[in-house]
Design a protein around this motif. Structure first.
Motif, PDB file in Angstrom:
ATOM      1  N   UNK A 334     -18.913  12.523 -14.924  1.00 27.59           N
ATOM      2  CA  UNK A 334     -20.062  12.009 -15.660  1.00 27.59           C
ATOM      3  C   UNK A 334     -19.671  11.451 -17.012  1.00 27.59           C
ATOM      4  N   UNK A 335     -18.602  11.990 -17.605  1.00 25.45           N
ATOM      5  CA  UNK A 335     -18.185  11.545 -18.928  1.00 25.45           C
ATOM      6  C   UNK A 335     -17.005  10.581 -18.871  1.00 25.45           C
ATOM      7  N   UNK A 336     -16.600  10.221 -17.657  1.00 21.89           N
ATOM      8  CA  UNK A 336     -15.466   9.300 -17.529  1.00 21.89           C
ATOM      9  C   UNK A 336     -15.966   7.865 -17.630  1.00 21.89           C
ATOM     10  N   UNK A 337     -15.143   7.003 -18.153  1.00 21.85           N
ATOM     11  CA  UNK A 337     -15.526   5.605 -18.300  1.00 21.85           C
ATOM     12  C   UNK A 337     -14.942   4.788 -17.162  1.00 21.85           C
ATOM     13  N   UNK A 338     -15.741   3.857 -16.662  1.00 21.30           N
ATOM     14  CA  UNK A 338     -15.256   2.962 -15.614  1.00 21.30           C
ATOM     15  C   UNK A 338     -15.364   3.568 -14.246  1.00 21.30           C
ATOM     16  N   UNK A 339     -15.792   2.784 -13.279  1.00 24.25           N
ATOM     17  CA  UNK A 339     -15.933   3.289 -11.927  1.00 24.25           C
ATOM     18  C   UNK A 339     -15.255   2.412 -10.906  1.00 24.25           C
ATOM     19  N   UNK A 340     -14.371   1.512 -11.361  1.00 20.14           N
ATOM     20  CA  UNK A 340     -13.750   0.591 -10.437  1.00 20.14           C
ATOM     21  C   UNK A 340     -12.548   1.174  -9.734  1.00 20.14           C
ATOM     22  N   UNK A 341     -12.123   0.474  -8.684  1.00 22.32           N
ATOM     23  CA  UNK A 341     -10.904   0.838  -7.973  1.00 22.32           C
ATOM     24  C   UNK A 341      -9.779  -0.025  -8.539  1.00 22.32           C
ATOM     25  N   UNK A 342      -9.250   0.349  -9.689  1.00 19.17           N
ATOM     26  CA  UNK A 342      -8.235  -0.445 -10.378  1.00 19.17           C
ATOM     27  C   UNK A 342      -6.862  -0.139  -9.788  1.00 19.17           C
ATOM     28  N   UNK A 343      -6.393  -0.990  -8.875  1.00 28.20           N
ATOM     29  CA  UNK A 343      -5.165  -0.754  -8.121  1.00 28.20           C
ATOM     30  C   UNK A 343      -3.951  -1.173  -8.946  1.00 28.20           C
ATOM     31  N   UNK A 344      -2.987  -0.263  -9.085  1.00 27.21           N
ATOM     32  CA  UNK A 344      -1.727  -0.582  -9.769  1.00 27.21           C
ATOM     33  C   UNK A 344      -0.586  -0.788  -8.793  1.00 27.21           C
ATOM     34  N   UNK A 345      -0.634  -0.108  -7.639  1.00 31.86           N
ATOM     35  CA  UNK A 345       0.423  -0.257  -6.633  1.00 31.86           C
ATOM     36  C   UNK A 345      -0.205  -0.311  -5.255  1.00 31.86           C
ATOM     37  N   UNK A 346       0.246  -1.267  -4.433  1.00 31.26           N
ATOM     38  CA  UNK A 346      -0.282  -1.468  -3.089  1.00 31.26           C
ATOM     39  C   UNK A 346       0.868  -1.430  -2.098  1.00 31.26           C
ATOM     40  N   UNK A 347       0.745  -0.572  -1.092  1.00 27.95           N
ATOM     41  CA  UNK A 347       1.772  -0.410  -0.060  1.00 27.95           C
ATOM     42  C   UNK A 347       1.141  -0.671   1.292  1.00 27.95           C
ATOM     43  N   UNK A 348       1.601  -1.696   1.986  1.00 27.93           N
ATOM     44  CA  UNK A 348       1.095  -2.042   3.313  1.00 27.93           C
ATOM     45  C   UNK A 348       2.245  -1.896   4.306  1.00 27.93           C
ATOM     46  N   UNK A 383      -0.792   1.361   7.894  1.00 30.76           N
ATOM     47  CA  UNK A 383      -1.168   2.136   6.708  1.00 30.76           C
ATOM     48  C   UNK A 383      -1.274   1.258   5.466  1.00 30.76           C
ATOM     49  N   UNK A 384      -2.363   1.480   4.736  1.00 25.45           N
ATOM     50  CA  UNK A 384      -2.553   0.831   3.446  1.00 25.45           C
ATOM     51  C   UNK A 384      -2.677   1.939   2.408  1.00 25.45           C
ATOM     52  N   UNK A 385      -1.723   2.016   1.492  1.00 26.49           N
ATOM     53  CA  UNK A 385      -1.710   3.056   0.466  1.00 26.49           C
ATOM     54  C   UNK A 385      -1.912   2.406  -0.899  1.00 26.49           C
ATOM     55  N   UNK A 386      -2.765   3.043  -1.705  1.00 28.03           N
ATOM     56  CA  UNK A 386      -3.140   2.489  -2.997  1.00 28.03           C
ATOM     57  C   UNK A 386      -2.907   3.519  -4.088  1.00 28.03           C
ATOM     58  N   UNK A 387      -2.272   3.104  -5.164  1.00 23.79           N
ATOM     59  CA  UNK A 387      -2.137   3.938  -6.351  1.00 23.79           C
ATOM     60  C   UNK A 387      -3.008   3.315  -7.432  1.00 23.79           C
ATOM     61  N   UNK A 388      -3.997   4.079  -7.895  1.00 19.99           N
ATOM     62  CA  UNK A 388      -4.965   3.556  -8.849  1.00 19.99           C
ATOM     63  C   UNK A 388      -4.580   3.894 -10.278  1.00 19.99           C
ATOM     64  N   UNK A 389      -5.116   3.127 -11.196  1.00 18.60           N
ATOM     65  CA  UNK A 389      -4.885   3.388 -12.607  1.00 18.60           C
ATOM     66  C   UNK A 389      -5.798   4.481 -13.129  1.00 18.60           C
ATOM     67  N   UNK A 390      -6.954   4.674 -12.467  1.00 18.77           N
ATOM     68  CA  UNK A 390      -7.978   5.560 -13.018  1.00 18.77           C
ATOM     69  C   UNK A 390      -8.398   6.670 -12.075  1.00 18.77           C
ATOM     70  N   UNK A 391      -7.608   6.949 -11.019  1.00 21.48           N
ATOM     71  CA  UNK A 391      -7.980   7.999 -10.075  1.00 21.48           C
ATOM     72  C   UNK A 391      -6.778   8.381  -9.219  1.00 21.48           C
TER      73      UNK A 391
END
Length: 588
Positions: A334-348, A383-391
């Motif tokens: 509730x107190x976190x800012x931003x709700x996007x899926x900000x992807x920093x690394x993508x592995x396909x 497989x699609x693997x995602x490393x996010x900046x905010x989660x």
């Protein structure tokens, strides 16, 4: 202190020769013995003479006294202790200390003693059992059922913290109602039940102390009707304050009347504030239903395996991601800012984990007499693997067969609509025998301002190199005698022209090629294409493009020494091979 020191002493031809280790205090010597005891496979079924805790008692009288007085040395009972006197010996010498027991049944060709003969000596010690792992392999009877339900049904395990029962190729592995499984272990923290069917969730000891819960059963093994989900929800509510790791495979049920209500408008049943890792495997509808009823922190990593028809999965995958987004954005943040899926690394990747492939029978046709003809198809993981900046990290795995019209690219395009790719820094492609179409490189990846590393691991790379070489911002004043050998390009820039347009992938600084195989006639053109690209990318330094670093591993088309002269003419390009770390090549 190295574990191989005791081994060296044990193997000495003169064990009574004075040695520095004999002057160690008893507590230090006991610590060495404990390290030695841990340096074995607990599920190894070889003869008990090789058990280190027994061997150290045969070296000298001092070692024997220290070993016999060290109760902890005898508490970790391996599988090889069963079926002989070593089991009773270890139980006696461990005295009243908590026990850790690991047992794996023998192969089908071996004799199969009864559960009573195997665990009869352990049954009276249940009150001090701290950890129990039973792995059944090709056993004609279910040891876990016999042990947990017949022999210990009226007992309790007050100090039991870990219970693992895993079945592999067991004809019947079902758990029924029993006192032991329903209770009697109030301190249980880790519960793992794999490939055992059960009629109701209440069979399992789903207490409030659980931090790790792993329950999986392939649909073909679930002899009972699927256990009702309301019982699982009640259990999750009880353990919600402590649960850190949750893995459920093919045991979820979606309600028949599930509507198309938006995920963010549903009432969430269970909040899991300490959850660190969530792994779910099932067909899409149950996955959507489950994710719509839970919430967990943004820091939680999620691994989802989607079974069933690929075409159906493609339609429902957006709903899975939508439900996951709402579950991730619950009250914990509730107190976190931003709700996007900000992807920093993508592995396909496709088929990189061969052990996780699934074989399925499919009706092919009917013969002239109307009989069904079935064929077994191999469904490889995509497989699609995602490393996010905010989660936490996200991994979505689907399974495709040679007959399916859909591919990994289709799934990527479906998921891409739910992602926030501008922060992407690293792109890894593994096991892809096809290349992204030029439109995907141009529309999806070219606009990314931060993409700096592209890795090809056993994947097609020529499509990417051709596309990048067509960047209109690349200066083409470099004249190459071998330019006629380069692969054809429909949109190659005119020689001698210059442009001030923004470069594609302006932050691209690292290219890695691992096990990229090419046909013999493609090797030289591919190497020349790469050299041409590297030289022309160097000319973009004035537009802010960083120097290029290239790493090769198991790529015979660009081996060390083949193009040394050309590389020396590129001072802003660093190239290294598998015998060097990527960081080392920066010093060239």
């Amino acid at each position: 202190m190295q574990r191989n020191v005791p081994h060296a002493v044990l193997q000495s031809e003169t064990p009574h020769t004075p040695h520095h280790i004999h002057h160690l205090p008893p507590e230090i010597l006991a610590t060495i013995f404990l390290e030695l005891a841990l340096d074995i496979d607990p599920f190894d079924n070889t003869s008990h003479e090789t058990v280190p805790c027994v061997l150290v008692t045969h070296v000298c009288s001092t070692w024997r006294i220290v070993a016999l007085e060290c109760q902890a040395l005898w508490c970790n009972i391996p599988s090889k202790a069963f079926g002989n006197e070593l089991l009773r010996t270890m139980l006696d010498r461990s005295k009243g200390a908590p026990l850790t027991i690991r047992y794996r049944s023998r192969k089908r060709s071996d004799a199969h003693p009864s559960a009573t003969s195997i665990f009869g000596a352990v049954t009276p010690q249940l009150h001090r059992l701290r950890s129990l792992e039973i792995r059944e392999n090709h056993h004609p009877i279910s040891l876990s059922c016999a042990i947990l339900q017949e022999h210990w049904s009226d007992a309790s395990a007050p100090v039991l913290e870990k219970l693992v029962i895993v079945a592999k190729d067991v004809p019947y592995s079902g758990l029924s109602d029993s006192k032991f499984l329903k209770g009697g272990c109030p301190n249980l923290k880790h519960l793992e039940v794999v490939e055992y069917s059960f009629p109701i969730w209440e069979v399992l000891p789903l207490g409030t102390s659980l931090t790790h819960l792993i329950v999986e059963c392939h649909p073909g093994r679930q002899n009972h009707p699927w256990p009702a989900m309301d019982q699982l929800w009640a259990a999750l509510k009880r353990m919600r304050h402590n649960l850190e790791y949750l893995r459920i495979g093919d045991l979820l049920l979606a309600p028949m009347n599930q509507g198309m209500v938006a995920a963010d408008q549903l009432e969430r049943e269970v909040s899991l504030p300490k959850l660190r890792h969530l792994i779910l495997a099932d067909v899409p509808n149950p996955l959507v239903s489950f994710l719509r009823k839970v919430t967990f922190p943004k820091s939680t990593s999620v691994d989802i395996k989607v079974h069933g028809s690929l075409s159906r999965s493609a339609r429902l995958l957006p709903r899975v991601v939508e439900s996951l987004r709402a579950a991730w954005e619950g009250p914990h943040d509730a107190h976190a800012s931003g709700g996007g899926f900000m992807v920093e690394e993508l592995n396909i990747s496709v088929g990189c984990d061969e052990g996780s492939a699934i074989w399925k029978w499919t009706l092919v046709e009917r013969d002239d007499e109307g009989s069904e003809i079935w064929k077994q198809w191999k469904h490889v993981p995509s497989r699609i693997a995602l490393a996010f900046a905010d989660r936490g990290d996200l991994s979505i795995t689907t399974y495709q067969s040679p007959r399916e019209p859909l591919s990994t690219l289709d799934y990527f395009l479906v998921i891409n609509a739910q992602l926030d790719l501008p922060p992407l820094r690293i792109l890894r492609l593994g096991g892809l025998n096809w290349s992204f179409p030029e439109a995907v490189w141009q529309d999806v990846f070219a606009p990314l301002p931060l993409l700096g590393t592209v890795v090809f691991d056993d994947s097609e790379a020529m499509g990417f190199l051709r596309w990048l070489r067509n960047d209109p911002s690349i200066a083409t004043t470099v004249t190459l005698d071998y330019e006629s050998l380069l692969p054809e390009s429909s949109s190659a820039p005119v020689r001698g022209s210059r442009t001030t347009s923004r470069p594609w992938l302006p932050k691209l600084s690292k290219l890695e090629f691992d096990s990229v195989s090419l046909a013999e006639e493609e090797k030289i053109p591919a190497a020349l294409l790469l050299l041409d690209l590297l030289g022309k990318r160097s000319a973009l330094k004035s537009q802010g493009c960083p120097p290029m670093q290239v790493k090769f591993r198991r790529c015979d088309w660009f081996s060390r020494g083949d193009y040394e002269k050309e590389l020396l003419e590129m001072p802003d390009v660093s190239v290294c091979w598998d015998e060097m770390d990527l960081e080392d090549c920066l010093d060239r």
